[in-house]
Motif scaffolding. Structure first.
Motif, PDB file in Angstrom:
ATOM      1  N   GLN A   1       0.826  -1.201   0.000  1.00  0.00           N
ATOM      2  CA  GLN A   1       0.000   0.000   0.000  1.00  0.00           C
ATOM      3  C   GLN A   1       0.862   1.252   0.000  1.00  0.00           C
ATOM      4  OE1 GLN A   1      -3.688  -0.218   0.126  1.00  0.00           O
ATOM      5  NE2 GLN A   1      -3.204   1.745  -0.812  1.00  0.00           N
ATOM      6  N   SER A   2       1.976   1.205   0.730  1.00  0.00           N
ATOM      7  CA  SER A   2       2.874   2.355   0.783  1.00  0.00           C
ATOM      8  C   SER A   2       3.456   2.668  -0.594  1.00  0.00           C
ATOM      9  CB  SER A   2       4.005   2.095   1.780  1.00  0.00           C
ATOM     10  OG  SER A   2       4.939   3.154   1.765  1.00  0.00           O
ATOM     11  N   VAL A   3       3.951   1.632  -1.264  1.00  0.00           N
ATOM     12  CA  VAL A   3       4.509   1.837  -2.608  1.00  0.00           C
ATOM     13  C   VAL A   3       3.435   2.348  -3.561  1.00  0.00           C
ATOM     14  CG1 VAL A   3       5.499   0.644  -4.602  1.00  0.00           C
ATOM     15  CG2 VAL A   3       6.353   0.151  -2.294  1.00  0.00           C
ATOM     16  N   HIS A   4       2.253   1.770  -3.488  1.00  0.00           N
ATOM     17  CA  HIS A   4       1.154   2.187  -4.363  1.00  0.00           C
ATOM     18  C   HIS A   4       0.779   3.643  -4.121  1.00  0.00           C
ATOM     19  CE1 HIS A   4      -3.079   2.573  -5.657  1.00  0.00           C
ATOM     20  NE2 HIS A   4      -2.756   1.696  -6.584  1.00  0.00           N
ATOM     21  N   ASP A   5       0.655   4.034  -2.835  1.00  0.00           N
ATOM     22  CA  ASP A   5       0.228   5.395  -2.519  1.00  0.00           C
ATOM     23  C   ASP A   5       1.282   6.432  -2.890  1.00  0.00           C
ATOM     24  OD1 ASP A   5      -2.119   4.402  -1.593  1.00  0.00           O
ATOM     25  OD2 ASP A   5      -1.720   4.765   0.539  1.00  0.00           O
ATOM     26  N   GLN A   6       2.555   6.062  -2.776  1.00  0.00           N
ATOM     27  CA  GLN A   6       3.611   7.038  -3.068  1.00  0.00           C
ATOM     28  C   GLN A   6       3.640   7.436  -4.536  1.00  0.00           C
ATOM     29  OE1 GLN A   6       7.548   6.589  -0.948  1.00  0.00           O
ATOM     30  NE2 GLN A   6       6.567   4.685  -0.260  1.00  0.00           N
ATOM     31  N   ARG A   7       3.122   6.601  -5.403  1.00  0.00           N
ATOM     32  CA  ARG A   7       3.121   6.958  -6.826  1.00  0.00           C
ATOM     33  C   ARG A   7       2.167   8.112  -7.103  1.00  0.00           C
ATOM     34  NH1 ARG A   7      -0.475   2.786 -10.477  1.00  0.00           N
ATOM     35  NH2 ARG A   7      -2.413   3.003  -9.316  1.00  0.00           N
ATOM     36  N   GLU A   8       1.227   8.367  -6.160  1.00  0.00           N
ATOM     37  CA  GLU A   8       0.265   9.448  -6.339  1.00  0.00           C
ATOM     38  C   GLU A   8       0.711  10.739  -5.668  1.00  0.00           C
ATOM     39  OE1 GLU A   8      -3.373   7.942  -4.788  1.00  0.00           O
ATOM     40  OE2 GLU A   8      -3.628   6.440  -6.365  1.00  0.00           O
ATOM     41  N   GLN A   9       1.927  10.745  -5.104  1.00  0.00           N
ATOM     42  CA  GLN A   9       2.410  11.954  -4.453  1.00  0.00           C
ATOM     43  C   GLN A   9       2.671  13.046  -5.478  1.00  0.00           C
ATOM     44  OE1 GLN A   9       5.912  11.091  -2.228  1.00  0.00           O
ATOM     45  NE2 GLN A   9       5.001   9.397  -1.107  1.00  0.00           N
ATOM     46  N   PRO A  10       2.459  14.304  -5.117  1.00  0.00           N
ATOM     47  CA  PRO A  10       2.860  15.387  -6.005  1.00  0.00           C
ATOM     48  C   PRO A  10       4.368  15.407  -6.153  1.00  0.00           C
ATOM     49  CG  PRO A  10       2.229  16.239  -3.856  1.00  0.00           C
ATOM     50  CD  PRO A  10       1.855  14.789  -3.867  1.00  0.00           C
ATOM     51  N   ALA A  11       4.833  15.738  -7.325  1.00  0.00           N
ATOM     52  CA  ALA A  11       6.269  15.760  -7.575  1.00  0.00           C
ATOM     53  C   ALA A  11       6.964  16.767  -6.667  1.00  0.00           C
ATOM     54  CB  ALA A  11       6.541  16.107  -9.041  1.00  0.00           C
ATOM     55  N   ASP A  12       8.159  16.395  -6.172  1.00  0.00           N
ATOM     56  CA  ASP A  12       8.969  17.281  -5.343  1.00  0.00           C
ATOM     57  C   ASP A  12       9.751  18.213  -6.270  1.00  0.00           C
ATOM     58  OD1 ASP A  12      10.794  18.502  -3.677  1.00  0.00           O
ATOM     59  OD2 ASP A  12      11.159  16.697  -2.474  1.00  0.00           O
ATOM     60  N   PRO A  13       9.565  19.547  -6.185  1.00  0.00           N
ATOM     61  CA  PRO A  13      10.271  20.457  -7.083  1.00  0.00           C
ATOM     62  C   PRO A  13      11.782  20.366  -6.954  1.00  0.00           C
ATOM     63  CG  PRO A  13       9.198  21.646  -5.285  1.00  0.00           C
ATOM     64  CD  PRO A  13       8.692  20.248  -5.239  1.00  0.00           C
ATOM     65  N   ARG A  14      12.257  19.861  -5.807  1.00  0.00           N
ATOM     66  CA  ARG A  14      13.709  19.729  -5.634  1.00  0.00           C
ATOM     67  C   ARG A  14      14.230  18.467  -6.306  1.00  0.00           C
ATOM     68  NH1 ARG A  14      13.639  19.695   0.748  1.00  0.00           N
ATOM     69  NH2 ARG A  14      11.970  18.247   0.147  1.00  0.00           N
ATOM     70  N   GLN A  15      13.340  17.570  -6.689  1.00  0.00           N
ATOM     71  CA  GLN A  15      13.739  16.328  -7.330  1.00  0.00           C
ATOM     72  C   GLN A  15      12.956  16.170  -8.626  1.00  0.00           C
ATOM     73  OE1 GLN A  15      13.067  13.215  -4.509  1.00  0.00           O
ATOM     74  NE2 GLN A  15      14.577  13.967  -3.047  1.00  0.00           N
ATOM     75  N   PRO A  16      13.518  16.681  -9.744  1.00  0.00           N
ATOM     76  CA  PRO A  16      12.804  16.615 -11.020  1.00  0.00           C
ATOM     77  C   PRO A  16      12.526  15.173 -11.432  1.00  0.00           C
ATOM     78  CG  PRO A  16      15.116  17.221 -11.333  1.00  0.00           C
ATOM     79  CD  PRO A  16      14.856  17.270  -9.861  1.00  0.00           C
ATOM     80  N   GLY A  17      11.469  15.010 -12.199  1.00  0.00           N
ATOM     81  CA  GLY A  17      11.084  13.690 -12.651  1.00  0.00           C
ATOM     82  C   GLY A  17       9.829  13.220 -11.954  1.00  0.00           C
ATOM     83  N   PRO A  18       9.320  12.069 -12.340  1.00  0.00           N
ATOM     84  CA  PRO A  18       8.076  11.554 -11.764  1.00  0.00           C
ATOM     85  C   PRO A  18       8.281  11.148 -10.311  1.00  0.00           C
ATOM     86  CG  PRO A  18       9.119   9.899 -13.155  1.00  0.00           C
ATOM     87  CD  PRO A  18       9.902  11.157 -13.340  1.00  0.00           C
ATOM     88  N   PRO A  19       7.198  11.055  -9.544  1.00  0.00           N
ATOM     89  CA  PRO A  19       7.304  10.620  -8.156  1.00  0.00           C
ATOM     90  C   PRO A  19       7.909   9.220  -8.088  1.00  0.00           C
ATOM     91  CG  PRO A  19       5.116  11.489  -8.617  1.00  0.00           C
ATOM     92  CD  PRO A  19       5.811  11.356  -9.931  1.00  0.00           C
ATOM     93  N   GLU A  20       8.643   8.970  -7.021  1.00  0.00           N
ATOM     94  CA  GLU A  20       9.185   7.637  -6.800  1.00  0.00           C
ATOM     95  C   GLU A  20       8.756   7.157  -5.424  1.00  0.00           C
ATOM     96  OE1 GLU A  20      13.489   8.323  -4.631  1.00  0.00           O
ATOM     97  OE2 GLU A  20      13.469   7.702  -6.730  1.00  0.00           O
ATOM     98  N   ALA A  21       8.819   5.869  -5.234  1.00  0.00           N
ATOM     99  CA  ALA A  21       8.524   5.275  -3.929  1.00  0.00           C
ATOM    100  C   ALA A  21       9.839   4.901  -3.268  1.00  0.00           C
ATOM    101  CB  ALA A  21       7.645   4.046  -4.092  1.00  0.00           C
TER     102      ALA A  21
ATOM    103  N   ALA B   1      11.000  13.308   4.845  1.00  0.00           N
ATOM    104  CA  ALA B   1       9.590  13.321   5.256  1.00  0.00           C
ATOM    105  C   ALA B   1       8.796  12.334   4.426  1.00  0.00           C
ATOM    106  CB  ALA B   1       8.998  14.717   5.098  1.00  0.00           C
ATOM    107  N   LEU B   2       7.783  11.790   5.029  1.00  0.00           N
ATOM    108  CA  LEU B   2       6.824  10.963   4.295  1.00  0.00           C
ATOM    109  C   LEU B   2       5.787  11.886   3.680  1.00  0.00           C
ATOM    110  CD1 LEU B   2       5.460   8.377   3.428  1.00  0.00           C
ATOM    111  CD2 LEU B   2       4.402   8.222   5.684  1.00  0.00           C
ATOM    112  N   LYS B   3       5.925  12.110   2.374  1.00  0.00           N
ATOM    113  CA  LYS B   3       5.043  13.049   1.685  1.00  0.00           C
ATOM    114  C   LYS B   3       3.892  12.269   1.064  1.00  0.00           C
ATOM    115  CE  LYS B   3       8.301  14.404  -1.070  1.00  0.00           C
ATOM    116  NZ  LYS B   3       9.389  13.571  -0.547  1.00  0.00           N
ATOM    117  N   VAL B   4       2.692  12.705   1.364  1.00  0.00           N
ATOM    118  CA  VAL B   4       1.532  12.097   0.720  1.00  0.00           C
ATOM    119  C   VAL B   4       0.583  13.210   0.304  1.00  0.00           C
ATOM    120  CG1 VAL B   4       1.647   9.946   2.010  1.00  0.00           C
ATOM    121  CG2 VAL B   4       0.358  11.840   2.954  1.00  0.00           C
ATOM    122  N   SER B   5      -0.194  12.940  -0.697  1.00  0.00           N
ATOM    123  CA  SER B   5      -1.198  13.907  -1.105  1.00  0.00           C
ATOM    124  C   SER B   5      -2.272  14.015  -0.026  1.00  0.00           C
ATOM    125  CB  SER B   5      -1.839  13.450  -2.423  1.00  0.00           C
ATOM    126  OG  SER B   5      -2.547  12.243  -2.205  1.00  0.00           O
TER     127      SER B   5
END
Length: 341
Positions: free
Chosen positions: A86-106, A195-199
């Protein structure tokens, strides 16, 4: 340092994996037995009580590293995969971190690493199903470990074992044409306090899942329920259920899926040994009214342990490493004869 590690681990609840005796090759009396869990355990927490078959996990010695579960070929020892999946699945829906370009990662980290984000007691908990699922969801997965050589929880070769897990997952995913994107690395200072970032939606969902309890970076432990062996689907461990589910995108019709399982040749004497030793009862033996026998295989329930092969008296069983996807949806007829022992 160590006190902090063990304080965090104590918050995770019961760290001892569930043991399902009928899945253990020792309880099944398979030829050659099995000592994979004992060999993998770094703390001598796996015991085989004298005069008995099967294994026992000493809760006083077990650190919950998961290496025994990772090594078990039949799912006799297992943890609930729901929280890390569930953690890996949910992290894919996180908003992108502007300090880390590219798609969200888990990310998944181990508690001793001190890195923030979703954490497990040890990355020995990571299994091929978890890596394969990340590939199915097309989310890059980074596995961050600490100083494994000095770790009181796992053992020094955890990174090498993770490499073998990733290789196994990639072999499974080869049929889909889309390998998992996985990075295994040691923690660096920049990981501290991650930090654990989630939408907002993800956070709300997580709160509901946790029953209103405060969110924690430690992925919550949930004891697995008792296995009702009378219910055939429950005989298949979560690990292999999720390996099958992770075959997404759906492989082309002619693509072979790497899933080692047995076939039977004409040396078969129609004895019941293969069905008796099968740890998930993926092999079933049907007695026909006229005196014959049908030997059937539920491919999705087969863990590839090959206890049947090693135990077959006439040596009639051999391994087939690859199967077409359609074989998962039927009972594979291994043998049909008009007589039996």
């Amino acid at each position: 340092m160590l006190k902090g590690v063990f304080d965090q681990l104590s918050e995770l609840g019961n760290l001892v994996p569930r043991y399902t005796g009928p899945r253990c090759l020792l309880e099944r009396h398979a030829v050659g037995g099995c000592d994979a869990c004992h060999s993998a355990c770094p703390h001598e927490a796996i015991e085989t009580p004298p005069g008995t078959y099967g294994v026992r996990v000493d809760p006083q010695k077990c650190t919950g590293c998961g290496l025994c579960v990772q090594a078990c070929p039949t799912g006799a020892l297992e943890y609930d995969l729901t929280a890390p999946l569930q953690s890996v699945h949910d992290q894919r829906e996180q908003p992108a971190d502007p300090r880390q370009p590219g798609p969200p990662e888990a990310t998944l980290t181990c508690v001793p690493s001190g890195a923030g984000g979703p954490s497990l007691p040890c990355l020995g908990r990571v299994t091929p199903a978890l890596v394969a699922a990340a590939g199915a969801w097309d989310v890059p997965l980074t596995l961050i470990h600490g100083d494994c050589a000095a770790c009181p929880v796992g053992r020094a070769d955890v990174p090498e074992r993770l490499g073998a897990v990733v290789e196994q997952a990639q072999t499974l995913r080869a049929a889909t044409g889309r390998p998992a994107r996985v990075t295994v690395r040691a923690a660096v200072p920049e990981d501290q306090g991650r930090a654990l970032k989630v939408s907002r939606r993800g956070a709300f969902t997580s709160l509901l899942r946790a029953g209103g309890r405060q969110l924690s970076q430690n992925l919550p432990e949930r004891p697995l329920p008792f296995v009702d062996w009378s219910d055939p689907p429950q005989r298949t461990p979560q690990e292999w259920t999720w390996r099958r589910r992770a075959l997404k995108p759906v492989p082309p019709a002619g693509a072979g899926v790497r899933w080692p399982a047995p076939l039977v040749d004409d040396k078969c004497i129609d004895c019941p040994v293969c069905a008796n030793v099968c740890p998930t009862e993926a092999i079933t033996r049907e007695l026909q009214p006229g005196g014959g026998v049908r030997l059937l295989l539920n491919l999705g329930a087969c863990t590839g342990c090959m206890a049947c092969l090693h135990s077959c008296p006439p040596g009639a069983i051999y391994e087939q490493p690859g199967w077409l996807l359609a074989a998962f949806d039927v009972q594979v007829l291994l043998r049909e004869s008009d007589h039996r022992m």
